[in-house]
Design an enzyme around this catalytic site. Structure first.
Site, PDB file in Angstrom:
ATOM      1  N   ARG A 396     -52.642  44.972  45.430  1.00  0.00           N
ATOM      2  CA  ARG A 396     -51.263  45.299  45.061  1.00  0.00           C
ATOM      3  C   ARG A 396     -50.290  45.123  46.230  1.00  0.00           C
ATOM      4  NH1 ARG A 396     -51.172  50.484  40.886  1.00  0.00           N
ATOM      5  NH2 ARG A 396     -52.650  49.658  39.378  1.00  0.00           N
ATOM      6  N   ASN A 432     -57.182  41.963  44.372  1.00  0.00           N
ATOM      7  CA  ASN A 432     -57.073  42.678  43.109  1.00  0.00           C
ATOM      8  C   ASN A 432     -55.611  42.929  42.789  1.00  0.00           C
ATOM      9  OD1 ASN A 432     -58.157  44.517  40.892  1.00  0.00           O
ATOM     10  ND2 ASN A 432     -56.889  45.954  42.043  1.00  0.00           N
ATOM     11  N   GLU A 433     -55.193  42.509  41.607  1.00  0.00           N
ATOM     12  CA  GLU A 433     -53.838  42.772  41.135  1.00  0.00           C
ATOM     13  C   GLU A 433     -52.791  42.306  42.141  1.00  0.00           C
ATOM     14  OE1 GLU A 433     -53.703  46.896  39.981  1.00  0.00           O
ATOM     15  OE2 GLU A 433     -55.182  46.608  38.392  1.00  0.00           O
ATOM     16  N   ASN A 434     -52.984  41.102  42.642  1.00  0.00           N
ATOM     17  CA  ASN A 434     -52.050  40.564  43.636  1.00  0.00           C
ATOM     18  C   ASN A 434     -50.760  40.060  43.018  1.00  0.00           C
ATOM     19  OD1 ASN A 434     -55.096  39.593  44.720  1.00  0.00           O
ATOM     20  ND2 ASN A 434     -53.847  40.820  46.115  1.00  0.00           N
TER      21      ASN A 434
END
Length: 827
Positions: A396, A432-434
């Site tokens: 994130r 993850n969830e970039n």
């Protein structure tokens, strides 16, 4: 669940798992876990002298005040789930004194950190001897010279009586130029929350033993290449004798080598073994070979052992996953490093218990989210037979400066170098969830793509034998080898019957597909007679992805995460449907349920247990939820049977109404008895939803009821039974609160709060907020992040429990709920 007869092979296998899980020797020549004799203060110091001064001066007025602690230790053992505060993010100090005597003439002494959060500085006396940035990778500090220097001081003999003073500063302060982002859906913990080891090594030793085990797709030919690297701090001899033995999984020698290794920087080749028909590693037979290496000779020799495994992996393009040439459906879950009462500071027995619980649930795959985890976890995955996706904490927030990017590359390098020998690892996760912005004014997709390509190239350079993957960043999905999109059918978007169609659509858009993260939240102990009611508000077929704001409990479109009842009943239906469908998808590589265990998070203050992500199939203290048994019924072979509702003390409905009883079992057939009467035998059929056909509609008697199941698999029989009260009285809104003592055991008292309407009928669907407090002697067992270990919690079926330490006649407990009179209970 009662299982009177278990096959001998299951018991023997589990015993073998536990033995193997503890069989890994220390990676050092001589190593000592530094667990006791530490003091801690959760604040910063004016300088390093304040960590030493109280000992030297002997001044009882010295401040700050230190508390004794045992390692591993986390700053946030309690406040991570305190409903009234933000969890602490800042510096903290540890100190101790140790006798340090390296037995090897000219040897090296090191501190080996298995992980510490998040920025760490190490001091001997007032001398800084090392530092590290990153909370999850392993690292070492050579303290040889600093120890020698301090031993020459007057303080060493007089004030410290022949011991060395150590001080360690850990800092988990918010920092936009560090990974992971503080926008992440988990706590960025601080402290010495993994084991710290003191290592003694001879003058010539290794930094890393690099083992590269490979086998062809047929499994008939295997190779094992050995390389070594030397510590940068060592004075290397031109060459050293080296001897290697290779032992098979039964401990029998199958190869040996004697030669000379050159002392030089970088990776140095030692030898390559060739094996015919090696014993292959798999989840059902996790066969591990042992490499024993000796460097040098005599009492100054350095010894190291390492476990290796031979297996062949393949993610088929536009197809399933294959292990050793055969299709294997990856049946997975996720792990966060988090536990009730200790946060990240889980001990080895706790970690082992968690991993064995996963294996007993039928897991053969795990994604370690969202950071490199303890070597203990990886060792257990090897010995238990659990395939691994391990990733770096680029999670994130966007993309930071070159300092930020350097940390990500450094942590990827360390993760691969430190864990590449584990046969369990099949995927290196790059992020993850970039696609989740927020940490920086700029959010440039092209720059994120460029950096993702750099990480992908670096991973393949470090380890060409494994795949790379990311989850949920659609504008980067073409970069890694394997991609997992966001599919949350029946929770954040859509209904759970959308799952298969949504998955098929996503599968078409990538070269290699793997679905990690699916599921839903459940408040342990909350059950429902009508769990799927919320689905009526949601239109099917409108997408199953997670979008910005979907995790909020307020506003936005209709979704089960906001409008559902958060019952264990609904989650079991969701899981049941997903597992049923996965059995009919031959192209599917696999999935991983998110997560195995409830964990703390700073971004969910409004959940039924504040600051908890409650999607686990076990609570934060390992208490199993009902969904655990749904997985077990699909994924395990040892006969089991579990009637839904072990934690449902009161069911409700009309007199004579037909109510559903569900049995989760992997047996061929089962017979249900209610109050002694048989309601027939049903055969298991995975496509007969719910509970694979093992469901009955039966009437209950007002008052107490007894339900029993007898399940059969061949000649084996397993049984389970529950009892509950059936309430036919109707209720209105809660107007009264009660508090009673309901148990006492092991020095703990348990009290229960209940909600009633004006006529005194228990409100069995009430989800009111309850808050417990205590006056006088004793303490509440709260801030545990569990349904029975939180002082502020939503009621589950009109009641809630909490335990406490009490002293007779000296303790008063209170409970309050908005709009109702506070109730006191003197114990």
């Amino acid at each position: 669940m009662l299982t009177p007869r278990r096959s001998p092979s299951y018991s023997l296998l589990l015993a073998l798992f536990i033995v193997l899980a503890s069989a890994y020797p220390s990676r050092a020549q001589q190593a000592q876990r530094l667990t006791s004799g530490w003091e801690f203060v959760r604040q910063d110091l004016g300088g390093i002298w304040e960590a030493v001064r109280p000992v030297v001066a002997g001044n009882p007025e010295s401040v700050p005040l230190w508390e004794p602690v045992t390692l591993p230790h986390c700053f946030n053992a309690r406040d991570a789930v305190d409903p009234a505060v933000n969890y602490y993010q800042g510096p903290g100090w540890y100190r101790t004194q140790l006798a340090v005597q390296n037995p090897y003439p000219g040897g090296r002494t090191r501190l080996h950190f298995e992980g510490a959060g998040q920025k760490t500085e190490v001091y001997i006396g007032t001398t800084k001897v090392g530092s590290h940035v990153g909370g999850y990778d392993e690292w070492t500090v050579d303290i040889t010279q600093a120890v020698a220097d301090f031993q020459k001081t007057e303080a060493y003999q007089k004030q410290f009586k022949g011991k060395i003073p150590f001080a360690i500063r850990c800092d988990n302060s918010r920092d936009l130029e560090m990974i992971p982002s503080d926008l992440s859906d988990f706590n960025v913990y601080g402290g010495l929350y993994r084991y710290l080891n003191l290592e003694y090594r001879p003058a010539t030793s290794l930094d890393r033993l690099i083992t590269q085990a490979a086998v062809d797709a047929t499994g008939k030919t295997g190779t094992l290449a050995l390389k070594v690297t030397f510590p940068e701090t060592s004075s290397l001899p031109p060459s050293s004798p080296v001897a290697v033995r290779l032992l098979d999984p039964q401990g029998r020698p199958v190869g040996k080598y004697q030669g000379v290794v050159q002392g030089q920087a970088g990776e140095v080749a030692v030898h390559q073994f060739a094996l015919k028909n090696p014993r292959l590693w798999s989840p059902t037979q996790p066969q591990l070979y042992t490499v024993e290496l000796t460097l040098g000779s005599g009492p100054q020799a350095y010894h190291q052992t390492q476990k290796v495994g031979f297996r062949h992996i393949e993610f088929v393009e536009h197809g399933p996953f294959k292990l050793n040439g055969q299709r294997l459906l990856l049946r997975g879950t996720h792990r966060h490093e988090d536990h009730a009462g200790v946060a990240a500071a889980m001990t080895e027995p706790m970690i082992r218990q968690e991993m064995v619980l996963m294996k007993q649930m039928g897991v053969n795959f795990i994604r370690l989210g969202h950071y490199q985890q303890s070597p203990i976890v990886l060792n257990l995955c090897d010995s238990l037979g659990i395939l691994v996706w391990e990733e770096i904490p680029w999670c994130r927030g966007g993309l930071g400066s070159p300092v930020y990017q350097a940390q990500a590359k450094r942590m990827l390098t360390h993760m691969v170098q430190q864990h590449a020998h584990h046969p369990a690892v099949i995927i290196w996760g790059l992020g993850n969830e970039n696609d989740w912005a927020g940490d920086f004014p700029e959010f440039d997709k092209e720059k994120i793509r460029t950096f993702m390509k750099e990480l992908n190239a670096l991973s393949h350079q470090l380890d060409p034998s494994r795949y790379t993957a990311i989850r949920r960043c659609d504008f980067c999905k073409d970069i890694p080898d394997v991609y997992s999109p966001s599919i949350w059918a029946g929770w954040y978007r859509g209904i759970y019957t959308d799952y298969k169609a949504a998955t098929e659509e996503e599968f078409k858009g990538v070269k290699r597909f793997l679905h990690v993260e699916w599921g839903g939240d459940s408040h342990a102990g909350r059950h429902s007679e009508n769990p799927d009611n919320a689905l009526a508000k949601i239109t099917a077929g409108k997408g199953a992805d997670e979008r910005a704001g979907d995790a909020s409990l307020f506003g936005g479109s209709a979704r089960v995460s906001k409008d559902g009842d958060w019952s264990e009943t609904y989650l079991c239906n969701l899981v049941d449907w997903h597992l049923k469908e996965q059995e009919t998808m031959p192209w599917l590589s696999g999935t991983a349920y998110w997560p195995f265990k409830d964990f703390s998070t700073p971004v969910r203050p409004d959940n039924p247990i504040p600051y908890m992500n409650q999607k686990g199939v076990v609570e934060r203290d390992f208490t199993k939820k009902e969904a655990y048994y749904v997985f077990q019924s699909y994924w395990t072979t040892a006969p089991m049977a579990h009637i839904y509702g072990h934690s449902w003390p009161v069911r409700w409905g009309d007199e004579g109404e037909q109510k559903m009883v569900k049995v989760y079992s992997n047996c061929e057939q089962a017979e249900l008895f209610v109050n002694g009467k048989s309601y027939g035998v049903r055969k298991r059929n995975s496509q007969d939803f719910p509970a694979a056909g093992l469901h009955w509609n039966v009437p209950f008697t007002t008052g107490q009821n007894q339900v029993r199941v007898v399940a059969r698999q061949g000649k084996q029989t397993v049984t389970d039974e529950i009892s509950f009260r059936y309430q036919t009285q109707k209720w209105t809104k809660p107007t009264k609160l009660t508090l009673t003592k309901v148990g006492e055991a092991n020095g703990l008292t348990t009290v229960e709060a209940k909600l009633f309407d004006a006529q005194g009928v228990q409100c069995l669907d009430a989800a009111s907020w309850l808050e417990f407090s205590l006056a006088g002697a004793g303490r509440l067992l709260d801030d545990l992040g569990t349904s029975r270990g939180s002082r502020k919690v939503q009621a589950y079926n009109g009641h809630a429990l909490i335990s406490l330490e009490a002293k007779a006649g000296q303790t008063t407990v209170a409970v309050q709920s908005p709009g109702l009179a506070t109730v006191l209970l003197a114990l």
